[in-house]
Design a protein around this motif. Structure first.
Motif, mmCIF file in Angstrom:
data_model
loop_
_atom_site.group_PDB
_atom_site.id
_atom_site.type_symbol
_atom_site.label_atom_id
_atom_site.label_comp_id
_atom_site.label_asym_id
_atom_site.label_seq_id
_atom_site.Cartn_x
_atom_site.Cartn_y
_atom_site.Cartn_z
ATOM 1 N N GLY A 160 0.781 -1.230 0.000
ATOM 2 C CA GLY A 160 0.000 0.000 0.000
ATOM 3 C C GLY A 160 0.813 1.279 0.000
ATOM 4 N N ILE A 161 2.126 1.172 -0.131
ATOM 5 C CA ILE A 161 2.962 2.384 -0.150
ATOM 6 C C ILE A 161 2.685 3.144 -1.444
ATOM 7 N N ASP A 162 2.359 4.428 -1.303
ATOM 8 C CA ASP A 162 2.083 5.269 -2.452
ATOM 9 C C ASP A 162 2.481 6.689 -2.099
#
Length: 75
Positions: A52-54
């Motif tokens: 989920g890293i964005d």
């Protein structure tokens, strides 16, 4: 040989705050001779980012997070 642990953190904050950072990995480092004041060393290390890293993030390395002598060798 002196061994120590460097810690790699990920944070969305531009300034390091351990309370808001995610620990990605502990890296045990050992060099044949201790570093003198002003010396440096270079290492590369792969880490896995959490799902989920964005967006923009920063990596921080806490050096010598834990220092310990090398275990004694059997004669």
């Amino acid at each position: 040989t002196q061994l120590w642990t460097d810690r790699i953190y990920l944070s969305a904050d531009p300034q390091f705050d351990i309370r808001r950072a995610t620990l990605l990995d502990n890296v045990i480092v050992g060099l044949p001779t201790p570093l003198a004041t002003g010396d440096s060393y270079t290492r590369s290390h792969e880490v896995v980012l959490p799902p989920g890293i964005d967006g923009p993030y920063n990596l921080f390395v806490q050096t010598a997070a834990q220092t310990r002598p090398e275990p004694p060798r059997d004669s």
